[in-house]
Design a protein around this motif. Sequence first.
Motif, short mmCIF file in Angstrom:
data_model
loop_
_atom_site.label_atom_id
_atom_site.label_comp_id
_atom_site.label_asym_id
_atom_site.label_seq_id
_atom_site.Cartn_x
_atom_site.Cartn_y
_atom_site.Cartn_z
N GLY A 1 -1.04 -6.49 -3.37
CA GLY A 1 -1.94 -5.65 -4.14
C GLY A 1 -2.10 -4.03 -4.06
N VAL A 2 -0.96 -3.78 -3.66
CA VAL A 2 -0.64 -2.31 -3.53
C VAL A 2 -0.57 -1.63 -5.00
CG1 VAL A 2 0.43 -0.47 -2.54
CG2 VAL A 2 0.07 -2.18 -1.26
N PRO A 3 -1.37 -0.76 -5.39
CA PRO A 3 -1.21 -0.17 -6.97
C PRO A 3 0.05 0.85 -6.67
CG PRO A 3 -3.00 0.85 -5.75
CD PRO A 3 -2.68 -0.21 -4.85
N LEU A 4 0.80 0.94 -7.82
CA LEU A 4 1.88 1.70 -8.07
C LEU A 4 1.42 2.92 -8.58
CD1 LEU A 4 4.39 -0.72 -9.78
CD2 LEU A 4 4.36 -0.12 -7.29
N TYR A 5 2.05 3.94 -8.06
CA TYR A 5 1.78 5.33 -8.69
C TYR A 5 2.59 5.68 -9.95
CZ TYR A 5 1.43 10.38 -8.91
OH TYR A 5 1.13 11.73 -9.17
N ARG A 6 3.88 5.01 -9.93
CA ARG A 6 4.69 4.85 -11.15
C ARG A 6 5.63 3.65 -11.00
NH1 ARG A 6 6.13 10.59 -12.40
NH2 ARG A 6 4.08 11.33 -13.22
N ASP A 7 5.46 2.89 -12.28
CA ASP A 7 6.11 1.56 -12.50
C ASP A 7 7.70 1.69 -12.22
OD1 ASP A 7 6.09 -1.06 -12.68
OD2 ASP A 7 5.33 -1.19 -14.63
N ALA B 1 23.71 10.52 -12.22
CA ALA B 1 23.45 9.25 -11.32
C ALA B 1 22.26 8.71 -12.09
CB ALA B 1 23.07 10.05 -10.04
N CYS B 2 22.21 7.24 -11.97
CA CYS B 2 21.48 6.39 -12.71
C CYS B 2 20.78 5.41 -11.60
CB CYS B 2 22.15 5.47 -13.77
SG CYS B 2 20.56 4.54 -14.63
N GLN B 3 19.66 5.45 -11.47
CA GLN B 3 18.84 4.80 -10.52
C GLN B 3 17.61 4.02 -10.97
OE1 GLN B 3 18.44 7.77 -7.67
NE2 GLN B 3 16.18 8.03 -8.06
N ARG B 4 17.35 2.93 -10.46
CA ARG B 4 15.89 2.26 -10.72
C ARG B 4 15.02 2.69 -9.61
NH1 ARG B 4 19.23 -2.13 -11.45
NH2 ARG B 4 19.48 -2.87 -13.56
N GLU B 5 13.76 2.93 -10.01
CA GLU B 5 12.90 3.42 -9.04
C GLU B 5 11.43 3.37 -9.10
OE1 GLU B 5 13.95 7.70 -9.19
OE2 GLU B 5 12.61 8.08 -10.78
N PHE B 6 10.52 3.14 -8.41
CA PHE B 6 9.14 3.32 -8.44
C PHE B 6 8.64 3.91 -7.41
CE2 PHE B 6 9.66 -0.35 -5.50
CZ PHE B 6 8.64 -0.19 -4.71
N LEU B 7 7.15 4.30 -7.62
CA LEU B 7 6.61 5.21 -6.63
C LEU B 7 5.51 4.33 -6.48
CD1 LEU B 7 8.36 7.31 -8.89
CD2 LEU B 7 7.07 8.93 -7.09
N LEU C 1 3.53 10.05 -0.81
CA LEU C 1 4.24 9.43 -1.87
C LEU C 1 5.57 9.19 -1.73
CD1 LEU C 1 3.70 8.89 -5.04
CD2 LEU C 1 4.51 11.13 -5.49
N LEU C 2 5.81 7.84 -1.82
CA LEU C 2 7.09 6.87 -1.41
C LEU C 2 7.67 6.94 -2.64
CD1 LEU C 2 5.76 4.69 1.41
CD2 LEU C 2 6.64 7.10 1.62
N ARG C 3 8.95 7.21 -2.94
CA ARG C 3 9.82 6.64 -4.10
C ARG C 3 10.86 6.17 -3.77
NH1 ARG C 3 13.48 10.52 -7.39
NH2 ARG C 3 13.10 12.02 -5.72
#
Length: 128
Positions: free
Chosen positions: A87-93, A106-112, A120-122
């Motif tokens: 249940g931790v809210p995402l800062y960025r989906d 460079a292409c990457q999938r990421e969330f924060l 802030l963890l990315r």
Amino acid sequence: MVPELTVTDFTASLYFYTEVLEFQIMVRRSDPEFAYINLGEAQLMLEQYHTEGWNTAELVKPLGRGVNFQIEVDDIKCVLTRVRKHGVPLYRDLSENTYRIGKTEACQREFLVQDPDGYLLRFCQFIE
């Protein structure tokens, strides 16, 4: 470089990193509470705030303003599933982003996500 994060509630932070994100404890000590942790090759140190620490100013949440820690993982969906399960809210989906590096991209999938103190963890996974 291994960042050391001053935390306001060591128990909550250690739980977040080890139980939610599945970091492993490499070194643990007390007085003050401290842990050296890792997730794959990513390493962090957590230390409970104390008056004798290397405090350059009053700590006001969110901590770590102006910095985000990019943590490369092999399976970002697994990490995202654990974060959502707790249940931790995402800062960025979760999104796919492309960054130009010289003449290549460079292409990457990421969330924060923010930890209990607001650091802030990315999390990212490179896409071939």
